[in-house]
Design a protein around this motif. Structure first.
Motif, PDB file in Angstrom:
ATOM      1  N   ILE A  11       0.860  -1.184   0.000  1.00  0.00           N
ATOM      2  CA  ILE A  11       0.000   0.000   0.000  1.00  0.00           C
ATOM      3  C   ILE A  11       0.898   1.236   0.000  1.00  0.00           C
ATOM      4  N   PRO A  12       0.813   2.061  -1.077  1.00  0.00           N
ATOM      5  CA  PRO A  12       1.808   3.124  -1.281  1.00  0.00           C
ATOM      6  C   PRO A  12       1.791   4.211  -0.215  1.00  0.00           C
ATOM      7  N   THR A  13       0.649   4.398   0.452  1.00  0.00           N
ATOM      8  CA  THR A  13       0.543   5.465   1.456  1.00  0.00           C
ATOM      9  C   THR A  13       0.977   4.999   2.844  1.00  0.00           C
ATOM     10  N   MET A  14       1.423   3.766   2.940  1.00  0.00           N
ATOM     11  CA  MET A  14       1.872   3.240   4.236  1.00  0.00           C
ATOM     12  C   MET A  14       3.359   2.939   4.199  1.00  0.00           C
ATOM     13  N   THR A  15       4.026   3.143   5.338  1.00  0.00           N
ATOM     14  CA  THR A  15       5.442   2.785   5.455  1.00  0.00           C
ATOM     15  C   THR A  15       5.580   1.262   5.437  1.00  0.00           C
ATOM     16  N   ALA A  16       6.840   0.829   5.345  1.00  0.00           N
ATOM     17  CA  ALA A  16       7.117  -0.611   5.407  1.00  0.00           C
ATOM     18  C   ALA A  16       6.503  -1.207   6.676  1.00  0.00           C
ATOM     19  N   LEU A  17       6.753  -0.527   7.788  1.00  0.00           N
ATOM     20  CA  LEU A  17       6.240  -1.032   9.065  1.00  0.00           C
ATOM     21  C   LEU A  17       4.711  -1.115   9.059  1.00  0.00           C
ATOM     22  N   GLU A  18       4.063  -0.070   8.552  1.00  0.00           N
ATOM     23  CA  GLU A  18       2.590  -0.071   8.518  1.00  0.00           C
ATOM     24  C   GLU A  18       2.049  -1.149   7.576  1.00  0.00           C
ATOM     25  N   ASN A  19       2.738  -1.351   6.448  1.00  0.00           N
ATOM     26  CA  ASN A  19       2.288  -2.388   5.519  1.00  0.00           C
ATOM     27  C   ASN A  19       2.247  -3.764   6.187  1.00  0.00           C
ATOM     28  N   VAL A  20       3.176  -3.991   7.101  1.00  0.00           N
ATOM     29  CA  VAL A  20       3.222  -5.294   7.778  1.00  0.00           C
ATOM     30  C   VAL A  20       2.325  -5.290   9.020  1.00  0.00           C
ATOM     31  N   ALA A  21       2.317  -4.163   9.739  1.00  0.00           N
ATOM     32  CA  ALA A  21       1.612  -4.130  11.031  1.00  0.00           C
ATOM     33  C   ALA A  21       0.096  -4.002  10.889  1.00  0.00           C
ATOM     34  N   VAL A  22      -0.357  -3.228   9.898  1.00  0.00           N
ATOM     35  CA  VAL A  22      -1.797  -2.943   9.821  1.00  0.00           C
ATOM     36  C   VAL A  22      -2.638  -4.213   9.615  1.00  0.00           C
TER      37      VAL A  22
ATOM     38  N   ASP B 133      -0.094  -7.067  19.503  1.00  0.00           N
ATOM     39  CA  ASP B 133       1.335  -6.821  19.537  1.00  0.00           C
ATOM     40  C   ASP B 133       1.864  -6.553  18.132  1.00  0.00           C
ATOM     41  N   ALA B 134       0.993  -5.939  17.284  1.00  0.00           N
ATOM     42  CA  ALA B 134       1.263  -5.883  15.847  1.00  0.00           C
ATOM     43  C   ALA B 134       2.565  -5.157  15.515  1.00  0.00           C
ATOM     44  N   ALA B 135       2.803  -3.998  16.127  1.00  0.00           N
ATOM     45  CA  ALA B 135       3.976  -3.204  15.753  1.00  0.00           C
ATOM     46  C   ALA B 135       5.262  -3.949  16.090  1.00  0.00           C
ATOM     47  N   ARG B 136       5.294  -4.586  17.247  1.00  0.00           N
ATOM     48  CA  ARG B 136       6.505  -5.301  17.649  1.00  0.00           C
ATOM     49  C   ARG B 136       6.753  -6.503  16.726  1.00  0.00           C
ATOM     50  N   ARG B 137       5.653  -7.219  16.466  1.00  0.00           N
ATOM     51  CA  ARG B 137       5.753  -8.392  15.576  1.00  0.00           C
ATOM     52  C   ARG B 137       6.215  -7.962  14.183  1.00  0.00           C
ATOM     53  N   ALA B 138       5.642  -6.870  13.671  1.00  0.00           N
ATOM     54  CA  ALA B 138       5.993  -6.399  12.331  1.00  0.00           C
ATOM     55  C   ALA B 138       7.457  -5.967  12.285  1.00  0.00           C
TER      56      ALA B 138
ATOM     57  N   LEU C 290      12.316   0.674   8.236  1.00  0.00           N
ATOM     58  CA  LEU C 290      10.952   0.526   8.774  1.00  0.00           C
ATOM     59  C   LEU C 290      10.035   1.665   8.365  1.00  0.00           C
ATOM     60  N   HIS C 291      10.592   2.883   8.297  1.00  0.00           N
ATOM     61  CA  HIS C 291       9.742   4.061   8.078  1.00  0.00           C
ATOM     62  C   HIS C 291       9.818   4.586   6.652  1.00  0.00           C
ATOM     63  N   HIS C 292      10.347   3.770   5.766  1.00  0.00           N
ATOM     64  CA  HIS C 292      10.376   4.128   4.354  1.00  0.00           C
ATOM     65  C   HIS C 292       9.045   3.755   3.700  1.00  0.00           C
ATOM     66  N   TYR C 293       8.637   4.584   2.735  1.00  0.00           N
ATOM     67  CA  TYR C 293       7.457   4.260   1.920  1.00  0.00           C
ATOM     68  C   TYR C 293       7.888   3.401   0.733  1.00  0.00           C
ATOM     69  N   PRO C 294       6.951   2.638   0.142  1.00  0.00           N
ATOM     70  CA  PRO C 294       7.329   1.757  -0.969  1.00  0.00           C
ATOM     71  C   PRO C 294       8.125   2.450  -2.070  1.00  0.00           C
ATOM     72  N   THR C 295       7.762   3.698  -2.431  1.00  0.00           N
ATOM     73  CA  THR C 295       8.508   4.375  -3.511  1.00  0.00           C
ATOM     74  C   THR C 295       9.941   4.696  -3.100  1.00  0.00           C
ATOM     75  N   GLN C 296      10.222   4.657  -1.814  1.00  0.00           N
ATOM     76  CA  GLN C 296      11.588   4.937  -1.331  1.00  0.00           C
ATOM     77  C   GLN C 296      12.404   3.650  -1.192  1.00  0.00           C
ATOM     78  N   LEU C 297      11.817   2.527  -1.621  1.00  0.00           N
ATOM     79  CA  LEU C 297      12.499   1.234  -1.501  1.00  0.00           C
ATOM     80  C   LEU C 297      12.776   0.666  -2.891  1.00  0.00           C
ATOM     81  N   SER C 298      13.856  -0.102  -3.004  1.00  0.00           N
ATOM     82  CA  SER C 298      14.140  -0.798  -4.273  1.00  0.00           C
ATOM     83  C   SER C 298      13.128  -1.930  -4.451  1.00  0.00           C
ATOM     84  N   GLY C 299      13.077  -2.483  -5.666  1.00  0.00           N
ATOM     85  CA  GLY C 299      12.172  -3.604  -5.924  1.00  0.00           C
ATOM     86  C   GLY C 299      12.426  -4.771  -4.977  1.00  0.00           C
ATOM     87  N   GLY C 300      13.697  -5.105  -4.794  1.00  0.00           N
ATOM     88  CA  GLY C 300      14.033  -6.220  -3.905  1.00  0.00           C
ATOM     89  C   GLY C 300      13.602  -5.940  -2.469  1.00  0.00           C
ATOM     90  N   GLU C 301      13.774  -4.686  -2.050  1.00  0.00           N
ATOM     91  CA  GLU C 301      13.338  -4.314  -0.686  1.00  0.00           C
ATOM     92  C   GLU C 301      11.820  -4.369  -0.567  1.00  0.00           C
TER      93      GLU C 301
END
Ligand SMILES: Nc1ncnc2c1ncn2[C@@H]1O[C@H](COP(=O)(O)OP(=O)(O)OP(=O)(O)O)[C@@H](O)[C@H]1O
Ligand SMILES: [Mg+2]
Length: 241
Positions: A112-123, A132-137, A150-161
């Motif tokens: 989800i482009p409007t969510m950080t890496a952490l939010e994409n996993v935690a939400v 315990d979502a944030a800790r688990r994520a 953790l706080h990068h948005y998808p557009t700030q990450l490489s494809g592999g990331e």
């Protein structure tokens, strides 16, 4: 590990099966565009087994994966995952089941482009009621090597990331099965290999059942068993992959 090409449809179901698909047929589209995609598919996958699913473009690989994941319902036949028959679940119950038991990774990441890496996993964990979502994520992202993203948005990450985030999201609920549809299809060869190595190391660590769709037959042959689809049927001929 011994790699066989085998329909396995003749094997009897056992309690150790994580995925049991029996006589599944599925057509999609309407009117003249209606296509009979899956034709009398039967398949059993043992708990912890890794399956490489191959076959020509249009043979029904992605559709079969969606059926296993409970994202498409067949017109006939039965799908049982971890002992739960999908036919017995309504849409809400199936969605809950999927959230707990099925991890899915796509070629195009689907973050989800409007969510950080952490939010994409935690939400998704939060929505599933994990207190315990944030800790688990965070743990899950650290385990795929993204503790410093953790706080990068998808557009700030490489494809592999991005694919690592998608893998962390898929694995965070500790699912019984992980299905991956050409997870390296959008990555260069070296990055794709890193993702595949990560996938297999996660399998070794957690022992989930893994179904991997790929066009790469050498990658498919890293799996315990290779299954080939042809025109919506499991190819029982021992074709060289
Ligand atoms: N919603 C739909 N409506 C009609 N036909 C569809 C629909 N979705 C898929 N199909 C058709 O079903 C067939 C199987 O599609 P599927 O995406 O499962 O193939 P695939 O083996 O994953 O191919 P690829 O290797 O190109 O990803 C194709 O002929 C496709 O055109
Ligand atoms: Mg496909």
């Amino acid at each position: 590990m011994d790699t066989r090409i085998d329909s396995s449809s003749s094997l009897a179901a056992t309690a150790a099966d994580t995925i049991a698909i029996s006589n599944v047929n599925l057509s999609l589209g309407t009117g003249a565009a209606r296509v009979h995609i899956l034709k009398d598919i039967s398949l059993r996958v043992a708990s912890g087994e890794t399956i490489g699913l191959i076959g020509p473009s249009g043979s029904g690989k992605s559709t079969l994966l969606m059926v296993m994941a409970g994202l498409e319902r067949p017109d006939s036949g039965e799908v049982v995952v971890s002992g739960t028959p999908f036919n017995a679940l309504d849409e809400d119950a199936l969605a809950r089941f999927r959230g707990r038991q099925v991890g899915i990774v796509f070629q195009s990441f689907h973050l989800i482009p409007t969510m950080t890496a952490l939010e994409n996993v935690a939400v998704p964990l939060e929505l599933a009621g994990n207190p315990d979502a944030a800790r688990r994520a965070t743990q899950e992202l650290q385990s795929v090597g993204l503790g410093d993203r953790l706080h990068h948005y998808p557009t700030q990450l490489s494809g592999g990331e991005q694919q690592r985030v998608a893998l962390a999201r898929a694995l965070a609920p500790d699912p019984a099965i992980l299905v991956a549809d050409e997870p390296t299809g959008n990555l260069d060869e070296a990055t794709g290999k890193q993702i595949v190595d990560l996938l297999f190391s996660k399998h070794a660590e957690r022992g989930m059942t893994l179904v991997l769709v790929t066009h790469d037959s050498s990658l498919a042959h890293r799996c315990d068993r290779v299954i080939r689809l042809r025109s919506g049927r499991i190819d029982t001929q021992s074709a060289s992959a």
